[in-house]
Design an enzyme around this catalytic site. Structure first.
Site, PDB file in Angstrom:
ATOM      1  N   SER A  60       0.837  -1.204   0.000  1.00 11.28           N
ATOM      2  CA  SER A  60       0.000   0.000   0.000  1.00 11.28           C
ATOM      3  C   SER A  60       0.870   1.251   0.000  1.00 11.28           C
ATOM      4  O   SER A  60       1.996   1.235   0.486  1.00 11.28           O
ATOM      5  CB  SER A  60      -0.888   0.013   1.236  1.00 11.28           C
ATOM      6  OG  SER A  60      -1.731  -1.118   1.244  1.00 11.28           O
TER       7      SER A  60
HETATM    8  N1  SAH Z   1       0.067  -4.534   3.924  1.00 15.51           N
HETATM    9  C1  SAH Z   1       0.546  -5.378   2.864  1.00 15.51           C
HETATM   10  C2  SAH Z   1      -0.540  -5.505   1.807  1.00 15.51           C
HETATM   11  C3  SAH Z   1      -0.371  -6.662   0.907  1.00 15.51           C
HETATM   12  S1  SAH Z   1      -1.711  -6.863  -0.220  1.00 15.51           S
HETATM   13  C4  SAH Z   1       1.800  -4.779   2.295  1.00 15.51           C
HETATM   14  O1  SAH Z   1       1.999  -3.588   2.494  1.00 15.51           O
HETATM   15  O2  SAH Z   1       2.564  -5.491   1.666  1.00 15.51           O
HETATM   16  C5  SAH Z   1      -2.841  -7.860   0.688  1.00 15.51           C
HETATM   17  C6  SAH Z   1      -2.312  -9.142   1.266  1.00 15.51           C
HETATM   18  O3  SAH Z   1      -3.404  -9.860   1.831  1.00 15.51           O
HETATM   19  C7  SAH Z   1      -1.678 -10.085   0.246  1.00 15.51           C
HETATM   20  O4  SAH Z   1      -0.382 -10.424   0.661  1.00 15.51           O
HETATM   21  C8  SAH Z   1      -2.602 -11.285   0.235  1.00 15.51           C
HETATM   22  O5  SAH Z   1      -1.952 -12.517  -0.031  1.00 15.51           O
HETATM   23  C9  SAH Z   1      -3.185 -11.237   1.631  1.00 15.51           C
HETATM   24  N2  SAH Z   1      -4.458 -11.947   1.813  1.00 15.51           N
HETATM   25  C10 SAH Z   1      -5.526 -11.979   0.991  1.00 15.51           C
HETATM   26  N3  SAH Z   1      -6.510 -12.764   1.499  1.00 15.51           N
HETATM   27  C11 SAH Z   1      -6.044 -13.235   2.694  1.00 15.51           C
HETATM   28  C12 SAH Z   1      -6.577 -14.100   3.702  1.00 15.51           C
HETATM   29  N4  SAH Z   1      -7.789 -14.654   3.586  1.00 15.51           N
HETATM   30  N5  SAH Z   1      -5.816 -14.358   4.787  1.00 15.51           N
HETATM   31  C13 SAH Z   1      -4.579 -13.831   4.923  1.00 15.51           C
HETATM   32  N6  SAH Z   1      -4.004 -13.017   4.006  1.00 15.51           N
HETATM   33  C14 SAH Z   1      -4.730 -12.719   2.903  1.00 15.51           C
END
Ligand code: SAH
Length: 211
Positions: A60
């Site tokens: 993000s």
């Molecule tokens: N705050 C993170 C955002 C990553 S994008 C950053 O700055 O890197 C969102 C993340 O949520 C991804 O890594 C994705 O794999 C994870 N995600 C999606 N669905 C999920 C779930 N059900 N449980 C755990 N993680 C999940």
């Protein structure tokens, strides 16, 4: 390019865009954002943009991380927070600066392996990472003062609502096509919901990622 000065400029831009919580600003000036992205993108790490981190996911933008952190804190200290979607671990590392204990769940195993190494490198000993489906929460460590989603959901499952402490809050991107930051607060009577800024996140996916 990745110096303290670059980070200071990022903080000034966050202030200019309305971030006022000094605790959040201090946390973001303490965490080196460039180590959370691929080397080839390191020179863009402090720009106010989301960047790709593999597996179709994104880190993000600094503003989004600041805004969500500020909403989660709502001006007071946090003891235990659950993050759903560790991704590259940047939001996790920021939370770890001002939350006593951070629990973070990620469904994509290979992302989590890299994130573990980065957080160890920063010596963040107050973070527990778990490879699991975040939608199930972490009942054994509940209740949480805060729950933060870094992927969009259309609603919060009842099991997660139950893991929120009284006076705790959930901050998450709500929706699928059109998304808004949403804050759910728990009080003695039940839950209240407030919709805020329009945002764009990858969707939450149930279950664990398999090759
Ligand atoms: N705050 C993170 C955002 C990553 S994008 C950053 O700055 O890197 C969102 C993340 O949520 C991804 O890594 C994705 O794999 C994870 N995600 C999606 N669905 C999920 C779930 N059900 N449980 C755990 N993680 C999940």
């Amino acid at each position: 390019m990745t110096s303290a000065r670059t980070r200071a400029r990022m903080i000034e831009r966050l202030r200019a865009r309305g971030i006022v919580d000094e605790v959040v600003l201090a946390a973001m000036s303490a965490v080196p954002r460039h180590i959370f992205v691929e080397e080839i993108l390191a020179n863009r790490a402090y720009d106010d943009v989301a960047l790709p981190i593999n597996f179709g996911q994104t880190i993000s933008s600094p503003f989004t991380v600041a805004r969500m952190s500020e909403l989660l804190r709502a001006g007071s200290g946090l003891d235990k927070v659950l993050e759903i979607g560790s991704g590259c671990g940047y939001q996790t590392a920021v939370l770890a600066q001002f939350v006593r204990e951070v629990y973070s769940i990620e469904r994509v195993g290979p992302l989590l392996t890299r994130t573990r190494t980065r957080l160890r490198q920063l010596r963040l000993n107050n973070v527990r990472l778990k490879h699991a489906d975040g939608l199930l929460g972490l009942p054994e460590s509940a209740p949480f003062d805060g729950i933060i989603f870094t992927a969009a959901a259309t609603h919060i499952p009842a099991t997660l609502l139950e893991q929120l402490a009284i006076r705790g809050r959930i901050v998450f991107p709500k929706g699928s096509q059109d998304q808004y930051l949403c804050v759910i607060e728990r009080n003695l009577q039940g839950y209240t919901e407030t919709m805020l800024d329009e945002v764009r996140f990858v969707p939450i996916v149930p279950g664990i990622w398999k090759r």
